[in-house]
Write a protein that holds these residues in place. Sequence first.
Motif, short mmCIF file in Angstrom:
data_model
loop_
_atom_site.label_atom_id
_atom_site.label_comp_id
_atom_site.label_asym_id
_atom_site.label_seq_id
_atom_site.Cartn_x
_atom_site.Cartn_y
_atom_site.Cartn_z
N LYS A 191 -17.22 18.64 -15.61
CA LYS A 191 -17.01 19.74 -16.05
C LYS A 191 -16.94 19.95 -17.56
O LYS A 191 -16.71 18.91 -18.41
CB LYS A 191 -15.94 20.28 -15.66
N LYS A 192 -17.46 21.07 -18.19
CA LYS A 192 -17.43 21.27 -19.83
C LYS A 192 -16.63 22.47 -19.89
O LYS A 192 -16.80 23.69 -19.60
CB LYS A 192 -19.08 21.74 -20.03
N VAL A 193 -15.36 22.08 -20.47
CA VAL A 193 -14.36 22.98 -20.34
C VAL A 193 -13.95 23.09 -21.96
O VAL A 193 -13.44 22.11 -22.34
CB VAL A 193 -13.06 22.85 -19.49
N TYR A 194 -14.15 24.31 -22.35
CA TYR A 194 -13.46 24.37 -24.00
C TYR A 194 -12.24 25.14 -23.92
O TYR A 194 -11.65 25.74 -22.90
CB TYR A 194 -14.67 25.28 -24.57
N ALA A 195 -11.55 24.68 -24.85
CA ALA A 195 -10.11 25.01 -24.70
C ALA A 195 -9.51 25.08 -26.38
O ALA A 195 -10.22 24.45 -27.45
CB ALA A 195 -9.34 24.11 -23.96
N LEU A 196 -8.48 25.74 -26.46
CA LEU A 196 -7.92 25.67 -27.78
C LEU A 196 -7.23 24.21 -27.85
O LEU A 196 -6.80 23.75 -26.79
CB LEU A 196 -6.85 26.66 -28.15
N PRO A 197 -6.89 23.90 -29.33
CA PRO A 197 -6.28 22.43 -29.25
C PRO A 197 -4.78 22.86 -28.89
O PRO A 197 -4.28 23.51 -29.55
CB PRO A 197 -6.37 22.01 -30.75
N GLY A 198 -4.22 22.04 -27.91
CA GLY A 198 -2.85 22.49 -27.55
C GLY A 198 -2.31 21.41 -26.69
O GLY A 198 -3.07 20.72 -25.72
N ASP A 199 -0.97 21.05 -26.40
CA ASP A 199 -0.40 20.31 -25.70
C ASP A 199 1.03 20.42 -25.53
O ASP A 199 1.58 21.37 -26.19
CB ASP A 199 -0.69 18.94 -26.41
N LEU A 200 1.75 19.84 -24.65
CA LEU A 200 3.14 19.77 -24.51
C LEU A 200 4.05 19.39 -25.72
O LEU A 200 3.33 18.37 -26.68
CB LEU A 200 3.67 19.10 -23.17
#
Lengths: 242, 242
Positions: free
Chosen positions: A36-45
């Motif tokens: 899968k090619k999923v784009y996202a904002l840089p983010g984490d816990l």
Amino acid sequence: MATFHYNPHISVDCVIFGFDDEKINILLIKRKQIDKKVYALPGDLVKKGEDLDVAAARILSELTGLSNVYQEQFKTFGSPDRIQDPADIEWLKSIREHPEARVITVGYNAIIKTNDFEIHASSFAEEVMWHPIEKPQKLAFDHNDIANTGWAMLREKIKREPIVAFNLLPKKFTLRQLQTLYEAIVGNELDKRNFRKRMLRNKFIVPLDEKEQNVSHKPAQYFAFDKEIYKEDFAKDQWFLF
Amino acid sequence: MATFHYNPHISVDCVIFGFDDEKINILLIKRKQIDKKVYALPGDLVKKGEDLDVAAARILSELTGLSNVYQEQFKTFGSPDRIQDPADIEWLKSIREHPEARVITVGYNAIIKTNDFEIHASSFAEEVMWHPIEKPQKLAFDHNDIANTGWAMLREKIKREPIVAFNLLPKKFTLRQLQTLYEAIVGNELDKRNFRKRMLRNKFIVPLDEKEQNVSHKPAQYFAFDKEIYKEDFAKDQWFLF
């Protein structure tokens, strides 16, 4: 995966915009997710015991290599149905100890000159890229909403504090460069005559005794942003400016 | 105490200001805590599956009886050492299932006319009161920081959107009433002549053909806030207002 030192309920998402002298881009990552090619904002816990601002700097740096970016908190997103897409659920299961936990995310934004910073993907980011904001791109979770809100609030900030925009220009700039920047921010073309007339009302835009060199068109005059004049103008009691 | 349906990690704190025709007050509660008098902002944990905005409305109403107040999220506070005071720790132990959990709190603010609303204490609030903002009051947790930030951000909003202030005045008002309001917001006295001159530059402040009646001093003229003119003025493309 040893994620036990993370707070499973609170994350940070970074909405970072970059001006490349032509257009505004948003910093996106592509997740490491098979098939899968999923784009996202840089983010984490956020880590246990970690301050939110500190987490924003760490997470941005871990995923994209960007550091020393002044990020500002703009809004917290806590809708209980933030996670619905099967691809997002699958990814959370592969990476998180408590994939089912409700996560509230704190949005941070910033705008920088892309040329001033290098980016490289690491951690769970397979790729990191500057994506033009004018091109729609489906993002993971509610990241489209977060990105749009982050951009809207940054634009409002630029209206109030034009210094944020002027920081994106070289020390000496032409009115064409200034207009290119403002057109990128506003999102449409602006009338040249009107733009120049109104812009030059601002005393903090100072004409320099210098013109472009080695250009094929008629050399344009350079201008500079005068921080001192700007500060005086904006330090006034603004209660009655309306 | 059945608190199992709460999310132990996320709370909302409500920073509600009220104008009483003279001064600005902040809405505080006194906690039910034996032997101790602890003032705090109205705030509590968010429920599992509850949206943040919904939680803000519920919590404000449960503790203070206030409803139908338009609250706006202004900042999230997530310092890991938010809870340090022994009185706060003792209180959390008496009321929460996970008193040791790190709680991130989302701040909401609003400003209303105190006369338009009734308040009454309930839930874990023993008392609820309008406290003048000019009188310092030590609050629980990091509530002083939250309250100060909420006030600073509301003032910024009023600078940008004066309608927020004009909503606190009666339909027809004198320039003295307008000045009293602005002095309360700004926090100091303003020069009368200068204030009137600058204020009346705004076309949305419309003189009425009517004066005060039955007053011992010289009757003052009434003015009204014209929403349509205001909207026209503020709907303009503001990119070049600076």
